[in-house]
Design an enzyme around this catalytic site. Structure first.
Site, PDB file in Angstrom:
ATOM      1  N   ARG A 110     -29.184   0.601  16.839  1.00 31.59           N
ATOM      2  CA  ARG A 110     -28.906   0.528  18.275  1.00 31.59           C
ATOM      3  C   ARG A 110     -28.305  -0.825  18.640  1.00 31.59           C
ATOM      4  NH1 ARG A 110     -32.278  -1.312  21.985  1.00 31.59           N
ATOM      5  NH2 ARG A 110     -34.169  -0.749  20.843  1.00 31.59           N
TER       6      ARG A 110
ATOM      7  N   TYR B  38      -8.960   8.435  37.074  1.00 32.74           N
ATOM      8  CA  TYR B  38      -9.568   9.547  36.340  1.00 32.74           C
ATOM      9  C   TYR B  38     -10.770  10.089  37.124  1.00 32.74           C
ATOM     10  CZ  TYR B  38     -12.605  11.807  32.906  1.00 32.74           C
ATOM     11  OH  TYR B  38     -13.439  12.688  32.277  1.00 32.74           O
TER      12      TYR B  38
ATOM     13  N   ASP C 268      -8.209  -0.363  32.790  1.00 27.85           N
ATOM     14  CA  ASP C 268      -8.299   0.779  31.882  1.00 27.85           C
ATOM     15  C   ASP C 268      -6.939   0.951  31.217  1.00 27.85           C
ATOM     16  OD1 ASP C 268      -8.282   3.376  30.724  1.00 27.85           O
ATOM     17  OD2 ASP C 268      -9.900   4.009  32.053  1.00 27.85           O
TER      18      ASP C 268
ATOM     19  N   LYS D 186      -9.190   9.133  22.977  1.00 28.86           N
ATOM     20  CA  LYS D 186      -7.790   9.467  23.199  1.00 28.86           C
ATOM     21  C   LYS D 186      -6.904   8.870  22.100  1.00 28.86           C
ATOM     22  CE  LYS D 186      -9.350  11.413  26.994  1.00 28.86           C
ATOM     23  NZ  LYS D 186     -10.713  10.928  27.176  1.00 28.86           N
TER      24      LYS D 186
END
Length: 382
Positions: free
Chosen positions: A50, A102, A174, A199
């Site tokens: 983690r 988005y 972004d 993406k």
């Protein structure tokens, strides 16, 4: 001598960390939750996955190098990255955000962050005046997509960064649509860069990931604390998939772009297409800014057809291009934003941005351009 970006995609800027003695060319997948300690008070540098994992550390090194940042953090999704980023802020903080955004980010802002006390103002960030006129005493960040999803608006990163830093405001960009291959926001003054690694960085429509990259030590330290605390880090196997995908980023982006230019030109001439939104077209209203801050145009195209019936016919009749809502993979995908990526955005906000029943968005893949154009042609004529 610095390495070219296509070389950095494969090797990074420096020699990778030595974590095994096998000579493996492909970086190993360290599929482990915990690590043994040599003795009390001693560590191998890894304690619990983690917190960090060698495979995740390696993909973070590559992405930081590609974006010319000092640190990159890999998350289980793009939305996990954005959610963690907004934990930097406290109730009462004000953030200026691109209005054409988005839909998943808008959902997070409107239904989670506002509930938690953040003040959000949506503006057209391609107009610097709209940004400056909305800055308040409690404004702590400006959050932009450029180009935007799905209307392909472009913001001048360098000018916004100058305005933000004069007032001690963090600039967040972004960069998913162009990737670091075509745009490097940190070099233009941004403080944090976001990627949906799902993406273009992954490139194969086979995994989910997100990244935050920063050029600031103070933000790196805060974000490292948050990713450790929230537990949103990318898994070892998905980290390896991203490493594999990034190796071909340069090759894929050039092909995406070459195809997109041909398709945008085809769409411009088609009788059933009323408007084409592609940043590689010289008629784009921000073309001068694009040429200044980008080294390429990418593979994302939106376009408006003459009727809702035509749009739905296209979605039903495409054969090679697949009707799906992701982007950035080797396969070409076509999306209906009003009912997919922006379905949770209030209808009045959608329509104000031009996101209506006639708007389609294509993520242009790396197939043969003539095959893609033939598929669009038959779908539009159907």
């Amino acid at each position: 001598m610095g390495k070219s970006i296509d070389t950095v995609c494969i090797h990074g800027k420096d020699v990778r960390r030595f974590v095994d003695n096998t000579g493996s060319i492909s970086f190993p997948i360290y599929q482990t939750a915990a690590y043994a300690h040599p003795a009390v008070g001693e560590s191998t540098g890894f304690d619990y996955t983690r917190l960090q994992n060698p495979t995740r550390e390696e993909v973070e090194r590559i992405v930081a190098d590609l974006e010319d940042g000092i640190d990159a953090l890999a998350f289980s999704s793009g939305m996990a990255a954005i959610t963690t980023l907004f934990e930097l802020f406290k109730p009462g903080d004000h953030i200026i955000v691109t209005d054409d955004l988005y839909g998943g980010t808008i959902r997070l802002l409107d239904h989670v962050n506002k509930k938690n006390g953040l003040q959000i103002t949506y503006v057209d960030t391609s107009d610097l005046e709209q940004i400056t006129s909305n800055i308040k005493e409690n404004t702590v960040a400006i959050y932009i997509e450029t180009p935007t999803n799905p209307m392909m608006k472009v913001t001048d990163i360098e000018k916004v960064a100058k305005e933000a830093h004069e007032k001690d405001i963090i600039l967040i960009v972004d960069n998913t649509f162009l990737s670091p291959y075509y745009q490097k926001p940190l070099l233009l003054g941004a403080d944090v860069v976001i990627h949906s690694g799902t993406k273009y960085l992954s490139g194969h429509n086979d995994t989910i990931a997100g990244f935050l990259v920063t050029s600031r030590e103070d933000l790196s330290e805060k974000l490292r604390f948050l990713i450790k605390t929230t537990g949103a880090g990318l898994s070892p196997f998905d980290s390896w998939l991203l490493l594999r995908g990034i190796k071909t980023l340069a090759l894929r982006m050039d092909k995406h772009q070459a195809n997109a230019i041909e398709i945008a030109n085809f769409l411009q001439e088609h009788k059933k297409v009323e408007q084409v939104y592609y940043i590689g077209l010289p008629k784009h209203p921000s073309y001068d800014i694009i040429k200044k801050q980008c080294t390429g145009f990418g593979g994302m195209i939106s376009f408006t057809v003459d009727s809702e019936e035509t749009a739905k016919n296209v979605l039903q009749k495409v054969k090679l291009i697949q009707f799906a809502e992701s982007l950035g993979g080797v396969e070409s995908l076509i999306t209906y934003p009003i009912y997919q990526t922006h379905a949770d955005v209030p209808i009045e906000k959608r329509l104000a941005q031009g996101i209506d029943e006639r708007l389609l968005r294509i993520s242009v893949g790396i197939e043969n351009a003539k095959d893609l154009i033939a598929d669009l042609a038959q779908a539009l004529e159907g």
